[in-house]
Design an enzyme around this catalytic site. Structure first.
Site, mmCIF file in Angstrom:
data_model
loop_
_atom_site.group_PDB
_atom_site.id
_atom_site.type_symbol
_atom_site.label_atom_id
_atom_site.label_comp_id
_atom_site.label_asym_id
_atom_site.label_seq_id
_atom_site.Cartn_x
_atom_site.Cartn_y
_atom_site.Cartn_z
ATOM 1 N N LYS A 49 0.812 -1.220 0.000
ATOM 2 C CA LYS A 49 0.000 0.000 0.000
ATOM 3 C C LYS A 49 0.846 1.271 0.000
ATOM 4 O O LYS A 49 0.446 2.288 -0.561
ATOM 5 C CB LYS A 49 -0.985 0.009 1.164
ATOM 6 C CG LYS A 49 -0.373 -0.025 2.549
ATOM 7 C CD LYS A 49 -1.437 -0.087 3.620
ATOM 8 C CE LYS A 49 -0.826 -0.142 5.006
ATOM 9 N NZ LYS A 49 -0.033 -1.361 5.251
ATOM 10 N N ARG B 132 12.601 -11.441 0.841
ATOM 11 C CA ARG B 132 13.435 -10.242 0.868
ATOM 12 C C ARG B 132 14.819 -10.560 1.424
ATOM 13 O O ARG B 132 14.958 -11.379 2.327
ATOM 14 C CB ARG B 132 12.804 -9.158 1.759
ATOM 15 C CG ARG B 132 11.534 -8.553 1.216
ATOM 16 C CD ARG B 132 10.996 -7.562 2.233
ATOM 17 N NE ARG B 132 9.779 -6.905 1.810
ATOM 18 C CZ ARG B 132 9.080 -6.079 2.571
ATOM 19 N NH1 ARG B 132 9.491 -5.814 3.797
ATOM 20 N NH2 ARG B 132 7.978 -5.521 2.124
ATOM 21 N N ARG C 195 -5.301 2.983 12.229
ATOM 22 C CA ARG C 195 -4.967 1.559 12.378
ATOM 23 C C ARG C 195 -6.040 0.809 13.158
ATOM 24 O O ARG C 195 -6.036 -0.423 13.169
ATOM 25 C CB ARG C 195 -3.624 1.404 13.100
ATOM 26 C CG ARG C 195 -2.426 1.819 12.275
ATOM 27 C CD ARG C 195 -1.142 1.574 13.040
ATOM 28 N NE ARG C 195 0.026 2.093 12.359
ATOM 29 C CZ ARG C 195 0.746 1.434 11.462
ATOM 30 N NH1 ARG C 195 0.386 0.209 11.134
ATOM 31 N NH2 ARG C 195 1.805 1.970 10.903
ATOM 32 N N ARG D 231 2.713 -10.287 12.806
ATOM 33 C CA ARG D 231 2.263 -8.946 12.399
ATOM 34 C C ARG D 231 0.918 -9.019 11.677
ATOM 35 O O ARG D 231 0.054 -8.162 11.855
ATOM 36 C CB ARG D 231 3.309 -8.296 11.492
ATOM 37 C CG ARG D 231 4.597 -7.910 12.225
ATOM 38 C CD ARG D 231 5.666 -7.444 11.258
ATOM 39 N NE ARG D 231 5.304 -6.220 10.576
ATOM 40 C CZ ARG D 231 5.903 -5.790 9.464
ATOM 41 N NH1 ARG D 231 6.877 -6.486 8.920
ATOM 42 N NH2 ARG D 231 5.523 -4.662 8.913
ATOM 43 N N ARG E 147 16.257 -10.415 7.215
ATOM 44 C CA ARG E 147 16.078 -9.675 8.467
ATOM 45 C C ARG E 147 15.054 -10.369 9.353
ATOM 46 O O ARG E 147 14.134 -11.023 8.863
ATOM 47 C CB ARG E 147 15.616 -8.240 8.157
ATOM 48 C CG ARG E 147 16.662 -7.412 7.442
ATOM 49 C CD ARG E 147 16.202 -5.989 7.227
ATOM 50 N NE ARG E 147 14.889 -5.919 6.589
ATOM 51 C CZ ARG E 147 14.389 -4.813 6.050
ATOM 52 N NH1 ARG E 147 15.063 -3.683 6.095
ATOM 53 N NH2 ARG E 147 13.199 -4.814 5.494
#
Length: 217
Positions: free
Chosen positions: A13, A127, A88, A171, A160
């Site tokens: 987003k 990633r 949020r 999350r 990471r």
């Protein structure tokens, strides 16, 4: 044109928000950036927010909205803005709605970039980052020339901690519990539009433009 970007972490987003801001010549307003700017500049709102942050506490919704409204009241936001990272939670959305209502304003569009959890976990766990120079890669979409080695500086690439599948899933669980209810909140207001976020960035952006309209405002 006042736009809110919704979507799970890793849905893309933020990338779409920047493109919207560029096309329609309106600011991309990230709450993280606003907090940092207020604290750096030593504003009264920044000092107030810093007290909570230094104590390891969440900044209250009312203060967050005050900082946000202070930002969108600036001249460059007169034709609208794209909100990224706020609201949020339902209480944050209600406070924002109430404060905008006092100004006879409201959110025009809530764009939800919809991506299934499994696709986000796969996307983020692919990633790779270079701790030496900060360059980032993706083993599928932006692979380094040599596996595990940074093109820019030759450093060893790492996965990471916040991109590890178990961290990403945690999350996402928080997102589903706290933020996903905003979809119903904005659907009831008649401003929610769902966009399939599993396609290319270009295809997603084309659909968003078809929702917002081609004319710059």
């Amino acid at each position: 044109m006042k736009i809110i970007m919704l979507g799970a972490p890793g849905a893309g987003k933020g990338t779409q928000a920047k493109q919207i801001a560029e096309k329609y010549k309106i600011p991309h307003v990230s709450t993280g950036d606003i907090f940092r700017a207020n604290i750096k500049n030593g504003t009264e709102l920044g000092k107030e927010a810093k007290k909570y942050m230094d104590a390891g506490a969440l900044v209250p919704d009312e203060l967050t909205v005050r900082i946000l409204l202070d930002r969108v009241a600036q001249e460059d936001c007169k034709n609208g803005y794209v909100l990224d990272g706020f609201p949020r939670t339902i209480p944050q959305a209600e406070v924002l709605d109430e404060e905008l209502g006092k100004l006879n304003e409201s959110i025009d569009h809530a764009i939800n970039v919809d991506v299934p959890d499994e696709a986000i976990v796969k996307r983020m766990s692919g990633r790779r980052a270079c701790p030496s120079c900060g360059a980032t890669y993706h083993i599928v979409s932006i692979p380094p020339k040599k596996e595990g080695i940074c093109d820019a500086c030759g450093g060893e690439l790492i996965l990471r901690d916040d991109d590890k599948p178990e961290t990403v899933q945690k999350r996402l669980d928080v997102y589903h519990e706290q933020t996903q209810p905003l979809e119903d909140f904005y659907r009831e207001k008649g401003v929610l539009k769902n966009v399939n976020g599993t396609r290319s960035m270009e295809e997603i952006f084309e659909e968003i433009v078809s929702i917002l309209g081609n004319t710059e405002s």
